[in-house]
Write a protein that holds these residues in place. Sequence first.
Motif, PDB file in Angstrom:
ATOM      1  N   LEU A  65      51.617  34.463   3.040  1.00 35.51           N
ATOM      2  CA  LEU A  65      51.113  35.506   3.300  1.00 35.51           C
ATOM      3  C   LEU A  65      49.978  35.595   3.960  1.00 35.51           C
ATOM      4  N   SER A  66      49.327  34.544   4.440  1.00 38.27           N
ATOM      5  CA  SER A  66      48.108  34.480   5.197  1.00 38.27           C
ATOM      6  C   SER A  66      48.370  34.408   6.832  1.00 38.27           C
ATOM      7  N   ARG A  70      53.259  40.353   7.288  1.00 40.12           N
ATOM      8  CA  ARG A  70      53.068  41.373   6.216  1.00 40.12           C
ATOM      9  C   ARG A  70      53.960  42.140   5.562  1.00 40.12           C
ATOM     10  N   LEU A 135      49.083  41.872  -1.365  1.00 41.46           N
ATOM     11  CA  LEU A 135      49.473  42.864  -0.310  1.00 41.46           C
ATOM     12  C   LEU A 135      48.379  44.085  -0.143  1.00 41.46           C
ATOM     13  N   PRO A 157      51.191  46.395   5.996  1.00 39.86           N
ATOM     14  CA  PRO A 157      51.854  45.662   4.871  1.00 39.86           C
ATOM     15  C   PRO A 157      52.890  46.458   4.069  1.00 39.86           C
TER      16      PRO A 157
END
Length: 455
Positions: A65-66, A70, A135, A157
């Motif tokens: 996720l980083s 997204r 998110l 996202p």
Amino acid sequence: MAAGMFLLPLSVLLVLGAPWRAASSQQVPVLLWSSESSLWTSPPGTHGGHVTTDLQLGQYLDTALSNGPRNVLLFLQEKLSIEDFTAFGGVYGNKQDSVFPNLENIMESSPSSLVLPAVDWYAANILPTYLKEKLGVSPLHVDQTTLLELRLNESIPSLLVVRLPYGNSAGIVSTKDILRANDEVIGQVLSTLKSEGVPYTALLTALRPSWVNKENDFAVGSFGRQLLATATPTPTYPPLVFNQTQGIPCMLFWASNIKVFMGQEMDLTNATFRGSDPDITKDSFCNRSGNSMLVLNYNNGLKIVFRLQSRWYPVSGRPWFTLNQVELFNGTVNATFLAPQVNAPSNYSYHCEYVSNLAQHGSLLVRNTSESSPGFTWQLTITDFQIQAFNVTGTKFHYASDCAGFFSPGIWMGLVTTLLFVFILTYGLHMVMSLKTMDRFDDPKGPSISVPQNE
């Protein structure tokens, strides 16, 4: 940071549902892949039998996720176990007999992919909550139709959840057909995203396992099948350990009794586990990714050979091993037994109450008719057989895959008795429903019926 955020909803569940958490000892697989490359630079270094915790799963997701897209797509199946991939998936890339052709192609062709075979299923259950907090968006439950109407933006996202079934209440459609249909849904959804050029990160997991494995940590002497039984005490001697290099264990073998019969019966239990006999260092070898062989050389000239092979299953994310052959040698006389049913995941050990060529013990060993000395009668019976030849990390066995079947003699007796009573009840109801009453009755107060007689 990600690990702490992932543990936060779990702590809430622990307070609200402690009994449910305590009973959740089963695992589900988690498959991750992404259109972005190099999200996971190397597979997780886990030992055999390792169960991924919520903390570790949060670390893997934090990386995706980083550094990745997204737009997150969560395929959440009702039930799923790693055994589904092994039972219904292809072997060595053969997708003709697989029900997961789309998923196999995706995992092989994706720039980044990761397979976690065993994850605590309470951790998988709170994935929507974790992804929502990470998110900052609410999950949107979609199907193929609604996905076509969405317009996803790379900079905004999104969390899309696709629910997948596992079975139906009527039981008309088989599990294999449902899994094949789920694989088609996964392929269609990802084709839609690919056609729109939307980068994404996808996950496949389940709410609970489909295969309930009553597997315990089978340390020696804890085989535990003692319900309503008065068996003799289990021996407490350690397993036979073969060290290949630098004293590191690479193969474990244990049994409570070993008997060989050729003209006369020989009990090899004490010679195997309580003395200096046999010599296992002469011909034995380990190959963690392929073939392994355990050779027991006894002082009386007898030799027992166990040949094991590990085979890789791509979708299940782990290899399975099989005991290909058990060979007996006594000078020029030899016998070979095939054991195709003796198999288990390579990060597990295998345990069975009896491994024998005798019919009363299940006949897991099958005599090879092509051997050079068919005229001699060999019998081999190993009681409480347990072996592990791959992914050995110490002198204790990993989780054991047991050969015990689901239908015990007591269950069969109950089923037969129930079917007999159902048949008797059905026959009685049929007889009662077949009874008919008379459509006319004589009136006792009326004139009697006279029948004239001719003289």
